[in-house]
Design an enzyme around this catalytic site. Structure first.
Site, short mmCIF file in Angstrom:
data_model
loop_
_atom_site.label_atom_id
_atom_site.label_comp_id
_atom_site.label_asym_id
_atom_site.label_seq_id
_atom_site.Cartn_x
_atom_site.Cartn_y
_atom_site.Cartn_z
N SER A 120 0.82 -1.20 0.00
CA SER A 120 0.00 0.00 0.00
C SER A 120 0.86 1.25 0.00
O SER A 120 0.32 2.35 0.04
CB SER A 120 -0.92 -0.02 1.22
OG SER A 120 -0.20 -0.33 2.37
N HIS A 141 -2.72 -2.75 -6.08
CA HIS A 141 -3.11 -2.36 -4.72
C HIS A 141 -4.62 -2.39 -4.56
O HIS A 141 -5.34 -1.52 -5.07
CB HIS A 141 -2.54 -0.97 -4.40
CG HIS A 141 -2.89 -0.51 -3.02
ND1 HIS A 141 -3.13 0.80 -2.70
CD2 HIS A 141 -3.05 -1.20 -1.87
CE1 HIS A 141 -3.43 0.89 -1.43
NE2 HIS A 141 -3.38 -0.31 -0.90
N GLU A 153 -5.58 0.12 -7.47
CA GLU A 153 -4.54 1.02 -7.98
C GLU A 153 -3.50 0.16 -8.68
O GLU A 153 -3.09 -0.88 -8.15
CB GLU A 153 -3.83 1.72 -6.82
CG GLU A 153 -4.43 3.02 -6.42
CD GLU A 153 -3.63 3.70 -5.31
OE1 GLU A 153 -3.26 4.86 -5.49
OE2 GLU A 153 -3.39 3.08 -4.25
N ASN A 191 -3.38 6.24 -0.52
CA ASN A 191 -2.81 6.38 0.82
C ASN A 191 -2.02 7.66 1.02
O ASN A 191 -1.84 8.10 2.15
CB ASN A 191 -1.96 5.15 1.16
CG ASN A 191 -2.86 3.96 1.46
OD1 ASN A 191 -4.00 4.14 1.87
ND2 ASN A 191 -2.36 2.76 1.26
N1 CAA Z 1 -17.01 -10.58 1.37
C1 CAA Z 1 -16.19 -10.44 2.43
N2 CAA Z 1 -16.33 -9.49 3.37
C2 CAA Z 1 -17.35 -8.63 3.23
C3 CAA Z 1 -18.24 -8.71 2.14
C4 CAA Z 1 -18.05 -9.74 1.20
N3 CAA Z 1 -18.86 -9.92 0.15
N4 CAA Z 1 -19.15 -7.73 2.26
C5 CAA Z 1 -18.83 -7.06 3.39
N5 CAA Z 1 -17.73 -7.58 3.98
C6 CAA Z 1 -17.17 -7.26 5.29
C7 CAA Z 1 -16.51 -6.01 5.72
O1 CAA Z 1 -15.17 -6.05 5.80
C8 CAA Z 1 -17.07 -5.85 7.14
O2 CAA Z 1 -16.61 -6.81 8.06
P1 CAA Z 1 -17.33 -7.31 9.45
O3 CAA Z 1 -18.69 -6.71 9.57
O4 CAA Z 1 -17.40 -8.80 9.29
O5 CAA Z 1 -16.42 -6.86 10.56
C9 CAA Z 1 -18.44 -6.09 6.91
O6 CAA Z 1 -18.36 -7.19 5.99
C10 CAA Z 1 -19.17 -4.84 6.54
O7 CAA Z 1 -20.03 -5.23 5.62
P2 CAA Z 1 -21.48 -4.65 5.52
O8 CAA Z 1 -22.27 -5.64 4.75
O9 CAA Z 1 -22.00 -4.26 6.86
O10 CAA Z 1 -21.18 -3.43 4.58
P3 CAA Z 1 -21.56 -1.91 4.71
O11 CAA Z 1 -22.55 -1.66 3.66
O12 CAA Z 1 -21.86 -1.55 6.12
O13 CAA Z 1 -20.20 -1.19 4.27
C11 CAA Z 1 -17.94 -0.58 4.27
C12 CAA Z 1 -19.05 -1.33 5.00
C13 CAA Z 1 -17.93 -0.91 2.80
C14 CAA Z 1 -16.66 -1.11 4.90
C15 CAA Z 1 -18.13 0.98 4.42
O14 CAA Z 1 -18.23 1.30 5.78
C16 CAA Z 1 -16.98 1.75 3.84
O15 CAA Z 1 -16.95 2.03 2.65
N6 CAA Z 1 -15.99 2.14 4.69
C17 CAA Z 1 -14.77 2.79 4.23
C18 CAA Z 1 -13.82 1.75 3.70
C19 CAA Z 1 -12.56 2.35 3.18
O16 CAA Z 1 -12.33 3.53 3.15
N7 CAA Z 1 -11.68 1.45 2.72
C20 CAA Z 1 -10.41 1.84 2.23
C21 CAA Z 1 -9.43 1.66 3.31
S1 CAA Z 1 -7.85 2.21 2.79
C22 CAA Z 1 -7.20 0.92 2.02
O17 CAA Z 1 -7.71 -0.16 1.96
C23 CAA Z 1 -5.89 1.20 1.44
C24 CAA Z 1 -4.79 0.75 2.30
O18 CAA Z 1 -3.82 0.30 1.72
C25 CAA Z 1 -4.71 0.98 3.74
#
Ligand code: CAA
Length: 292
Positions: A120, A141, A153, A191
């Site tokens: 990342s 990424h 990415e 990031n």
């Molecule tokens: N398969 C596997 N896991 C899944 C899934 C699927 N089909 N669908 C959802 N999930 C997982 C999620 O990880 C999360 O885990 P837990 O609840 O088990 O802890 C959960 O399921 C959330 O799913 P929901 O069905 O409740 O989804 P939601 O509609 O509430 O959306 C979200 C959750 C998409 C995470 C939303 O809150 C969101 O967009 N958050 C921001 C995420 C973000 O910014 N991500 C980028 C992070 S930065 C990055 O990744 C780059 C890096 O290098 C650090």
């Protein structure tokens, strides 16, 4: 150009599991390798739950879900990756560990195989030098959670050849993802913007401008972010957030990227966010409670 049919994943953590899941859902045979056999077993459990969730959410049909489960194969050693067309490394965000993996795995792969890193933040050009194939080395990424987030990415190292780049774009698109190209500079695009924002939110807490709840509520309702920055930091993992800040700080030599001392303290305490049960929130009860 190589026809990608079999994909290897190295590192069976949160990201590796998510990438393995989307590859299997798209019909690829997926070989999952981790130096810990327990990590692979945990990963398969996570992937199975994820596939069920994808079926429930109508992302894939029940039949496609069943087929995906049959396409996932655990690997006992790196040599099991020998006939993969593409190997994606998704180990911890540590340059030495990643380089050691690329050095060790290179000798097992067929010459035309593509090697990718899900790093990342770390230079693809530098990581590629640890492999035997900088021309066939690329950054792919994925975002967390991989099965839900649309973006991949794509980062070309200085030596990445055009064929590898085109194969990588087509592969990401075949997973149903949309790609954005980033030049190979520290932390790429997402990031470079996102992680300093989270670090700034931690400074906002550290300096007493707002509480955990106030900061997250402000950004969720005031900027329409799906998660507040502190909640998102816990979700990504505070060790990863710190590692990326350090890559920015070291790579760009600009004091604006200094990690907040409070972030360092949480990481030193082992309060890394959701994965350890505690970060800016405590996840051990029924609902998350702010830890300060
Ligand atoms: N398969 C596997 N896991 C899944 C899934 C699927 N089909 N669908 C959802 N999930 C997982 C999620 O990880 C999360 O885990 P837990 O609840 O088990 O802890 C959960 O399921 C959330 O799913 P929901 O069905 O409740 O989804 P939601 O509609 O509430 O959306 C979200 C959750 C998409 C995470 C939303 O809150 C969101 O967009 N958050 C921001 C995420 C973000 O910014 N991500 C980028 C992070 S930065 C990055 O990744 C780059 C890096 O290098 C650090």
């Amino acid at each position: 150009m190589i026809d990608i049919k079999k994909v290897g994943i190295i590192g069976a953590g949160q990201m590796g599991s998510g990438i393995a899941q989307v590859c299997a859902q798209a019909g690829y045979t997926v070989i999952v390798f981790d130096q810990s056999a327990q990590a692979v077993a945990d990963s398969f459990e996570r992937i199975n739950k994820g596939i069920t969730r994808s079926v429930e959410k109508d992302i894939i049909t029940a039949d496609a879900g069943e087929k995906a489960r049959t396409l996932l194969v655990p690997a006992a050693s790196a040599s099991d990756l020998a006939d993969c067309d593409l190997v994606i490394e998704a180990a911890t965000e540590n340059e030495d560990i990643k380089k050691a993996i690329f050095k060790a795995v290179s000798e097992h792969l067929k010459p035309e195989a593509i090697l990718a890193s899900n790093t990342s933040s770390i230079s693809i050009t530098r990581l590629a030098t640890a492999s035997d194939r900088p021309g066939k080395f690329i950054g792919l990424h994925f975002m967390n959670p991989v099965p839900v987030m649309k973006l991949v990415e794509i980062i070309r190292g200085i030596a990445t050849d055009a064929e590898t780049y085109e194969a990588a774009v087509r592969f990401a698109e075949s997973l149903g993802k949309i790609t954005a190209n980033s030049q190979d500079y520290p932390a790429f695009i997402v990031n470079r913007v996102l992680i300093p924002m989270i670090n700034e939110a931690i400074y906002t807490l550290y300096e007493g401008v707002g509480t955990v709840e106030a900061i997250d509520t402000a950004m969720k309702l005031g900027a329409n972010h799906p998660m507040g920055p502190l909640e998102l930091g816990d979700f990504i993992g505070l060790d990863t957030v710190l590692a990326i800040m350090n890559v920015l700080y070291d790579g760009l030599s600009d004091s604006k990227y200094r990690p907040c001392p409070l972030l360092v303290k949480y990481v030193e305490a082992g309060w890394l966010g959701r994965k350890t049960g505690r970060g800016f929130y405590d996840y051990r009860g029924d609902k998350p409670v702010p830890t300060r």
